[in-house]
Design a protein around this motif. Structure first.
Motif, short mmCIF file in Angstrom:
data_model
loop_
_atom_site.label_atom_id
_atom_site.label_comp_id
_atom_site.label_asym_id
_atom_site.label_seq_id
_atom_site.Cartn_x
_atom_site.Cartn_y
_atom_site.Cartn_z
N GLY A 15 0.90 -1.22 0.06
CA GLY A 15 0.00 -0.04 -0.03
C GLY A 15 1.12 1.25 -0.08
N ARG A 16 0.46 2.32 -0.54
CA ARG A 16 1.18 3.62 -0.79
C ARG A 16 0.74 4.27 0.80
NH1 ARG A 16 2.02 7.63 -5.60
NH2 ARG A 16 3.40 9.07 -4.72
N ILE A 17 1.56 4.95 1.50
CA ILE A 17 1.31 5.52 2.52
C ILE A 17 1.74 7.01 2.76
CG2 ILE A 17 1.25 3.67 4.04
CD1 ILE A 17 4.23 4.29 4.98
N GLY A 18 2.55 7.48 1.33
CA GLY A 18 2.83 8.73 1.04
C GLY A 18 3.50 8.98 -0.16
N GLU A 19 4.22 10.14 -0.33
CA GLU A 19 4.78 10.34 -1.42
C GLU A 19 6.17 9.46 -1.55
OE1 GLU A 19 7.00 13.77 -3.96
OE2 GLU A 19 5.14 14.21 -3.08
N GLN A 20 6.41 8.36 -2.56
CA GLN A 20 7.45 7.76 -2.43
C GLN A 20 7.55 6.75 -1.21
OE1 GLN A 20 9.29 7.44 -5.20
NE2 GLN A 20 7.71 8.61 -5.98
N GLN A 21 6.42 6.46 -0.50
CA GLN A 21 6.71 5.90 0.64
C GLN A 21 5.33 4.59 0.63
OE1 GLN A 21 5.90 8.90 3.74
NE2 GLN A 21 7.69 8.14 4.68
N TYR A 22 5.80 3.51 0.99
CA TYR A 22 4.90 2.25 0.82
C TYR A 22 5.12 1.34 2.20
CZ TYR A 22 5.30 3.84 -3.89
OH TYR A 22 5.31 4.54 -5.02
N TYR A 23 4.02 0.39 2.23
CA TYR A 23 4.02 -0.40 3.41
C TYR A 23 3.56 -1.90 2.71
CZ TYR A 23 2.21 -1.99 8.06
OH TYR A 23 2.17 -2.60 9.15
N CYS A 24 4.28 -2.91 3.46
CA CYS A 24 3.87 -4.20 3.22
C CYS A 24 2.71 -4.59 4.02
CB CYS A 24 4.75 -5.17 3.07
SG CYS A 24 4.65 -6.83 2.75
N TRP A 25 1.59 -4.97 3.62
CA TRP A 25 0.56 -5.41 4.66
C TRP A 25 0.76 -7.04 5.07
CZ3 TRP A 25 -2.62 -2.16 7.12
CH2 TRP A 25 -2.54 -0.70 6.55
N ASN A 26 1.67 -7.59 4.38
CA ASN A 26 1.99 -8.96 4.90
C ASN A 26 3.02 -9.05 6.02
OD1 ASN A 26 1.55 -11.70 4.19
ND2 ASN A 26 3.52 -11.86 3.46
N CYS A 27 4.21 -8.44 5.78
CA CYS A 27 5.11 -8.56 6.82
C CYS A 27 5.26 -7.16 7.47
CB CYS A 27 6.32 -8.99 6.28
SG CYS A 27 7.15 -7.86 4.99
N PHE A 28 4.72 -5.95 7.32
CA PHE A 28 4.57 -5.01 7.87
C PHE A 28 5.99 -4.05 8.33
CE2 PHE A 28 2.20 -8.30 10.31
CZ PHE A 28 0.81 -7.78 9.79
N ILE A 29 6.68 -3.83 7.02
CA ILE A 29 7.81 -3.20 6.68
C ILE A 29 7.53 -1.91 5.71
CG2 ILE A 29 9.49 -4.83 7.04
CD1 ILE A 29 10.11 -5.00 4.17
N GLU A 30 8.18 -0.96 6.21
CA GLU A 30 7.83 0.39 5.30
C GLU A 30 8.86 0.50 4.31
OE1 GLU A 30 8.77 4.79 6.36
OE2 GLU A 30 6.76 4.11 7.30
N MET A 31 8.72 0.93 3.10
CA MET A 31 9.79 1.01 1.90
C MET A 31 9.53 2.69 1.43
SD MET A 31 8.86 -2.36 0.17
CE MET A 31 7.43 -2.37 0.97
N SER A 32 10.58 3.20 1.40
CA SER A 32 10.78 4.49 0.89
C SER A 32 11.89 4.89 -0.17
CB SER A 32 10.87 5.55 1.87
OG SER A 32 12.27 5.48 2.68
N PHE A 33 11.54 5.66 -1.12
CA PHE A 33 12.45 5.97 -2.00
C PHE A 33 12.91 7.44 -1.91
CE2 PHE A 33 10.03 2.31 -3.36
CZ PHE A 33 11.09 1.38 -4.10
N VAL A 34 14.25 7.54 -1.83
CA VAL A 34 14.91 8.82 -1.63
C VAL A 34 15.72 9.13 -2.68
CG1 VAL A 34 16.28 10.55 -0.05
CG2 VAL A 34 14.18 9.08 0.67
N ASP A 35 16.19 9.90 -3.41
CA ASP A 35 17.15 9.99 -4.49
C ASP A 35 17.53 8.75 -5.24
OD1 ASP A 35 17.62 12.64 -3.49
OD2 ASP A 35 19.18 12.13 -2.09
N GLY A 36 16.43 8.07 -5.69
CA GLY A 36 16.29 6.92 -6.42
C GLY A 36 16.72 5.64 -5.50
N ARG A 37 17.12 5.60 -4.67
CA ARG A 37 17.60 4.55 -3.59
C ARG A 37 16.24 4.24 -2.61
NH1 ARG A 37 23.11 4.44 -0.82
NH2 ARG A 37 22.49 2.42 -0.83
#
Length: 58
Positions: free
Chosen positions: A12-34
């Motif tokens: 799921g998307r939780i913000g601009e360039q921020q995502y959340y996995c509803w299966n294992c509960f981790i957050e992913m974000s993209f900053v400067d292409g990383r």
């Protein structure tokens, strides 16, 4: 997009360039292409998991 931890596509998307996995509960974000991977702790703080999912060279 698939989760780098569990390979689930239940993301799921939780913000601009921020995502959340509803299966294992981790957050992913993209900053400067990383991508940055974080675990949400019980107290609401974030702990980096970058060293587990990202290679050391890049």
């Amino acid at each position: 997009m698939k989760c780098p931890n569990c390979q689930s596509s239940d993301i799921g998307r939780i913000g601009e360039q921020q995502y959340y996995c509803w299966n294992c509960f981790i957050e992913m974000s993209f900053v400067d292409g990383r991508m940055h991977v974080r675990e949400i702790e019980e107290d609401g703080s974030l702990s980096s998991l970058d060293d587990l999912f990202l290679d050391e060279n890049g």
